[in-house]
Design a protein around this motif. Structure first.
Motif, PDB file in Angstrom:
ATOM      1  N   ARG A 208      44.936  32.004  34.938  1.00 58.72           N
ATOM      2  CA  ARG A 208      43.902  32.654  34.138  1.00 58.72           C
ATOM      3  C   ARG A 208      43.319  33.847  34.892  1.00 58.72           C
ATOM      4  O   ARG A 208      43.284  33.856  36.136  1.00 58.72           O
ATOM      5  CB  ARG A 208      42.796  31.663  33.787  1.00 58.72           C
ATOM      6  N   VAL A 209      42.841  34.831  34.134  1.00 61.18           N
ATOM      7  CA  VAL A 209      42.227  36.033  34.706  1.00 61.18           C
ATOM      8  C   VAL A 209      40.933  36.316  33.952  1.00 61.18           C
ATOM      9  O   VAL A 209      40.898  36.252  32.717  1.00 61.18           O
ATOM     10  CB  VAL A 209      43.160  37.252  34.613  1.00 61.18           C
ATOM     11  N   LEU A 210      39.876  36.626  34.698  1.00 61.73           N
ATOM     12  CA  LEU A 210      38.606  37.052  34.121  1.00 61.73           C
ATOM     13  C   LEU A 210      38.231  38.399  34.721  1.00 61.73           C
ATOM     14  O   LEU A 210      38.234  38.559  35.945  1.00 61.73           O
ATOM     15  CB  LEU A 210      37.500  36.024  34.430  1.00 61.73           C
ATOM     16  N   GLY A 211      37.907  39.360  33.878  1.00 63.40           N
ATOM     17  CA  GLY A 211      37.439  40.657  34.347  1.00 63.40           C
ATOM     18  C   GLY A 211      35.954  40.812  34.061  1.00 63.40           C
ATOM     19  O   GLY A 211      35.500  40.542  32.946  1.00 63.40           O
TER      20      GLY A 211
ATOM     21  N   GLY B 168      39.641  19.593  50.472  1.00 58.01           N
ATOM     22  CA  GLY B 168      39.200  18.677  49.440  1.00 58.01           C
ATOM     23  C   GLY B 168      38.755  19.345  48.150  1.00 58.01           C
ATOM     24  O   GLY B 168      38.063  18.714  47.349  1.00 58.01           O
ATOM     25  N   ARG B 169      39.151  20.582  47.921  1.00 57.31           N
ATOM     26  CA  ARG B 169      38.722  21.284  46.725  1.00 57.31           C
ATOM     27  C   ARG B 169      39.739  21.089  45.603  1.00 57.31           C
ATOM     28  O   ARG B 169      40.930  20.896  45.833  1.00 57.31           O
ATOM     29  CB  ARG B 169      38.545  22.773  47.026  1.00 57.31           C
ATOM     30  N   ARG B 170      39.273  21.210  44.366  1.00 53.21           N
ATOM     31  CA  ARG B 170      40.150  20.949  43.228  1.00 53.21           C
ATOM     32  C   ARG B 170      40.661  22.208  42.566  1.00 53.21           C
ATOM     33  O   ARG B 170      41.790  22.260  42.110  1.00 53.21           O
ATOM     34  CB  ARG B 170      39.405  20.102  42.194  1.00 53.21           C
ATOM     35  N   VAL B 171      39.807  23.226  42.471  1.00 56.35           N
ATOM     36  CA  VAL B 171      40.149  24.442  41.725  1.00 56.35           C
ATOM     37  C   VAL B 171      40.056  25.630  42.664  1.00 56.35           C
ATOM     38  O   VAL B 171      39.094  25.765  43.418  1.00 56.35           O
ATOM     39  CB  VAL B 171      39.185  24.627  40.530  1.00 56.35           C
ATOM     40  N   ARG B 172      41.058  26.507  42.611  1.00 55.34           N
ATOM     41  CA  ARG B 172      41.050  27.674  43.488  1.00 55.34           C
ATOM     42  C   ARG B 172      40.762  28.935  42.680  1.00 55.34           C
ATOM     43  O   ARG B 172      41.458  29.231  41.703  1.00 55.34           O
ATOM     44  CB  ARG B 172      42.384  27.825  44.224  1.00 55.34           C
ATOM     45  N   ILE B 173      39.727  29.683  43.113  1.00 57.54           N
ATOM     46  CA  ILE B 173      39.331  30.926  42.458  1.00 57.54           C
ATOM     47  C   ILE B 173      39.340  32.036  43.500  1.00 57.54           C
ATOM     48  O   ILE B 173      38.781  31.879  44.591  1.00 57.54           O
ATOM     49  CB  ILE B 173      37.926  30.802  41.825  1.00 57.54           C
ATOM     50  N   ALA B 174      39.984  33.158  43.178  1.00 58.02           N
ATOM     51  CA  ALA B 174      40.115  34.258  44.129  1.00 58.02           C
ATOM     52  C   ALA B 174      39.599  35.553  43.505  1.00 58.02           C
ATOM     53  O   ALA B 174      39.785  35.795  42.307  1.00 58.02           O
ATOM     54  CB  ALA B 174      41.575  34.431  44.546  1.00 58.02           C
ATOM     55  N   VAL B 175      38.961  36.377  44.336  1.00 58.13           N
ATOM     56  CA  VAL B 175      38.443  37.675  43.914  1.00 58.13           C
ATOM     57  C   VAL B 175      38.955  38.740  44.880  1.00 58.13           C
ATOM     58  O   VAL B 175      38.643  38.685  46.076  1.00 58.13           O
ATOM     59  CB  VAL B 175      36.893  37.690  43.909  1.00 58.13           C
ATOM     60  N   PRO B 176      39.760  39.708  44.420  1.00 56.27           N
ATOM     61  CA  PRO B 176      40.212  40.776  45.317  1.00 56.27           C
ATOM     62  C   PRO B 176      39.049  41.678  45.717  1.00 56.27           C
ATOM     63  O   PRO B 176      38.214  42.043  44.884  1.00 56.27           O
ATOM     64  CB  PRO B 176      41.254  41.531  44.485  1.00 56.27           C
ATOM     65  N   MET B 177      38.983  42.049  46.991  1.00 55.99           N
ATOM     66  CA  MET B 177      37.930  42.911  47.510  1.00 55.99           C
ATOM     67  C   MET B 177      38.282  44.371  47.248  1.00 55.99           C
ATOM     68  O   MET B 177      38.938  45.027  48.055  1.00 55.99           O
ATOM     69  CB  MET B 177      37.727  42.679  49.006  1.00 55.99           C
ATOM     70  N   LEU B 178      37.866  44.873  46.110  1.00 56.70           N
ATOM     71  CA  LEU B 178      38.094  46.271  45.774  1.00 56.70           C
ATOM     72  C   LEU B 178      37.331  47.167  46.739  1.00 56.70           C
ATOM     73  O   LEU B 178      36.332  46.768  47.331  1.00 56.70           O
ATOM     74  CB  LEU B 178      37.653  46.540  44.334  1.00 56.70           C
TER      75      LEU B 178
ATOM     76  N   ILE C  98      39.516  36.552  39.456  1.00 58.06           N
ATOM     77  CA  ILE C  98      38.451  37.335  38.838  1.00 58.06           C
ATOM     78  C   ILE C  98      38.495  38.751  39.377  1.00 58.06           C
ATOM     79  O   ILE C  98      38.436  38.956  40.595  1.00 58.06           O
ATOM     80  CB  ILE C  98      37.064  36.724  39.114  1.00 58.06           C
ATOM     81  N   LEU C  99      38.632  39.722  38.483  1.00 55.31           N
ATOM     82  CA  LEU C  99      38.513  41.117  38.887  1.00 55.31           C
ATOM     83  C   LEU C  99      37.035  41.485  38.803  1.00 55.31           C
ATOM     84  O   LEU C  99      36.429  41.414  37.729  1.00 55.31           O
ATOM     85  CB  LEU C  99      39.331  42.025  37.970  1.00 55.31           C
ATOM     86  N   PRO C 100      36.422  41.893  39.929  1.00 53.45           N
ATOM     87  CA  PRO C 100      34.975  42.087  39.963  1.00 53.45           C
ATOM     88  C   PRO C 100      34.557  43.463  39.468  1.00 53.45           C
ATOM     89  O   PRO C 100      35.384  44.320  39.138  1.00 53.45           O
ATOM     90  CB  PRO C 100      34.670  41.946  41.458  1.00 53.45           C
ATOM     91  N   GLY C 101      33.257  43.683  39.457  1.00 48.76           N
ATOM     92  CA  GLY C 101      32.728  45.003  39.146  1.00 48.76           C
ATOM     93  C   GLY C 101      33.018  45.983  40.265  1.00 48.76           C
ATOM     94  O   GLY C 101      33.305  45.614  41.397  1.00 48.76           O
ATOM     95  N   THR C 102      32.949  47.259  39.928  1.00 48.70           N
ATOM     96  CA  THR C 102      33.218  48.319  40.893  1.00 48.70           C
ATOM     97  C   THR C 102      32.409  49.549  40.523  1.00 48.70           C
ATOM     98  O   THR C 102      32.111  49.769  39.343  1.00 48.70           O
ATOM     99  CB  THR C 102      34.712  48.683  40.926  1.00 48.70           C
ATOM    100  N   LYS C 103      32.062  50.344  41.524  1.00 49.43           N
ATOM    101  CA  LYS C 103      31.335  51.580  41.262  1.00 49.43           C
ATOM    102  C   LYS C 103      32.268  52.699  40.832  1.00 49.43           C
ATOM    103  O   LYS C 103      31.815  53.731  40.331  1.00 49.43           O
ATOM    104  CB  LYS C 103      30.551  52.007  42.516  1.00 49.43           C
ATOM    105  N   ALA C 104      33.577  52.527  41.014  1.00 53.92           N
ATOM    106  CA  ALA C 104      34.538  53.581  40.674  1.00 53.92           C
ATOM    107  C   ALA C 104      35.778  52.914  40.075  1.00 53.92           C
ATOM    108  O   ALA C 104      36.730  52.597  40.799  1.00 53.92           O
ATOM    109  CB  ALA C 104      34.896  54.401  41.907  1.00 53.92           C
TER     110      ALA C 104
END
Length: 491
Positions: free
Chosen positions: A333-336, A254-264, A301-307
């Protein structure tokens, strides 16, 4: 002054949540309470307010959460030693909020004892301003191979003379063996510091484990101080350990918008996305290694990373660069965010070897910007407005590097009137350095509205604060609070 240390039979047994809950419980009783963790290892960091010299610091996010539970601002003394892993064998060392260099695992084990004085001094500072300090251990004191020079568990407890309560996680199973085994392997001096035990994460009728609790008491001589049920409200709190990401998947129902974040591989500050996980109009999920980015995602969304450079290479080995390119061709769309923002540019250069060896690498080329990893680490709490919607946000910056280029002429946000971040010419690729972007409902609602979804209208801080009160109420009824108070020295 009163103090109590919560240690555990391993990582992820719930120490951080229990400490937060106990901090709120005693704060609700009118006490001045402070959290403390001598040594933490996490890439989830929080930024403290600037000190008298104008210098902010960084501590583990769990201690920032516990400070919120105490209703007090976080300070660097709450987590004086923070290790932020950059590789399988090396970590950035943060001492009282500031970078002290990169230490290899073997060398750190030899040198950590020198930090004991720093740790105890920070603890004493907190004691001087509080009625009660609640201390969180790290890992398990039963890891006797790490006992020499220890500053995280019994080494600290004995140096500061703080009584210990040991937590076992029954959801994992073998909790009797874990607690009795810890009793068996600890030396006599360490064993004497433990005044009782707690059981965490029980599901079902608690009477079913009465016999088990009695057996632990018989075999250890430690007092049974209570058993917490599975704390549903813990899901509303920011998690510290990346292990939880394996369970953080969207349902899609039942969700409308799909947002994914790769697990770096060195993902950092992943609690940035907790507010999205609670939105009924969002199908949110972390994408684990070995899995393609979803072809029907509205936003990646590309998340933060320590490296950043290492994780850029990791992203490519997963084929996620190909998935991103296809996503963009489909109009996605892409957000970093932070390191993810740096990856979106044309190049990333590390001339001083901040992340190891001096080198540079081509970025994903989705934003016309370049990043140079140089200079002092940026640490600051921040607030501003999104450039297009003018929606307000509040968060923090914690990064090394400067990013510039043509696409910064179209900033994603404005902070204190200054342009911040970048946007592609078509407006579909964006990036910025701000963590906590989704916490304020105004900014989150604007971002979701642009994707075609409505927000639930709840600020993340408000959601977390309510959850802390509910957790404290549960612990009040399931733990022997008078006994814990006596052990801590309150009565």
């Amino acid at each position: 002054m009163a103090a109590l240390m919560i240690q555990g039979c391993g990582s992820d047994v719930g120490k951080s949540v229990l400490v937060a809950g106990l901090c709120r419980l005693f704060a609700n009783r009118g006490l001045t309470v402070r959290p403390f963790k001598p040594q933490n290892m996490s890439n989830n960091a929080a930024v403290t307010a600037a000190d008298a010299e104008g210098r902010a610091g960084e501590i583990g996010r769990a201690q920032a959460l516990q400070a919120l539970a105490c209703r007090t601002p976080p300070t660097v003394d709450m987590n004086p030693v923070l290790l932020k892993p950059q590789s399988d064998t090396g970590a950035q060392l943060i001492v009282r909020g500031r970078v002290e260099g990169v230490w290899q695992a073997a060398g750190y084990q030899d040198r950590k004892a020198a930090l004991l004085d720093v740790v105890v001094d920070s603890f004493r500072r907190l004691q001087a301003e509080a009625d009660l300090v609640i201390v969180e251990g790290a890992g398990s004191p039963a890891e006797t191979n790490l006992r020499a020079g220890d500053i995280a568990n019994m080494g600290f407890a004995r140096a500061a003379e703080v009584p210990v309560v040991l937590v076992g996680d029954i959801d994992r199973g073998h909790v009797i063996a874990a607690l009795v085994g810890a009793h068996a392997v600890l030396d006599e001096g360490d064993r004497a510091m433990i005044q009782g035990f707690l059981i965490n994460k029980f599901r079902g009728d608690p009477a079913l484990f009465n016999e088990g609790r009695a057996e632990i008491e018989r075999r250890t001589g430690w007092a049974d101080l209570g058993m917490a049920p599975w704390l549903i409200d813990a899901r509303s709190l920011p998690a510290e350990d990346a292990v939880v990401l394996d369970r953080a998947v969207g349902t899609g129902a039942g969700r409308r918008v799909r947002i994914a974040v790769p697990m770096l591989s060195r993902i950092a500050n992943f609690d940035d996305f907790d507010p999205l996980r609670h939105e009924a109009g969002v199908d949110f999920g972390f994408v684990p290694p070995g899995t393609a980015l979803p072809g029907d995602a509205d936003l990646i969304i590309l998340p933060g990373t320590k490296a950043t450079l290492a994780d850029l290479a990791f992203l490519r080995t997963q084929g996620w660069d190909i998935d991103l390119a296809a996503h963009v061709r489909r109009g996605g769309r892409v957000l970093g965010v932070c390191g993810g923002y740096q990856m979106l540019g044309r190049t990333i250069s590390d001339p001083d070897g901040v992340e190891g060896v001096a080198r540079s690498a081509p970025g994903l080329g989705l934003l016309d910007v370049q990043t140079v990893l140089a200079g002092e680490k940026t640490l600051r709490q921040t607030s501003g407005r999104l450039a297009i919607s003018d929606a307000a946000f509040a968060g923090y910056e914690i990064h090394i590097g400067q990013t510039g280029g043509p696409d910064t002429a179209r900033p994603y946000a404005r902070i204190e009137g200054r342009a911040h971040g970048a946007t592609s010419a078509d407006g579909r690729i964006t990036g910025l350095y701000v963590h906590g972007l989704f916490d304020r409902v105004e900014a989150r609602a604007a971002i979701l509205a642009d994707l075609g979804a409505c927000s639930d209208g709840v600020d993340q801080t408000e959601r977390v604060d309510r959850a802390l009160d509910r957790i404290a109420a549960v612990l009040e009824t399931h733990f022997d609070i008078p006994a814990l108070s006596r052990i801590a020295g309150l009565t």
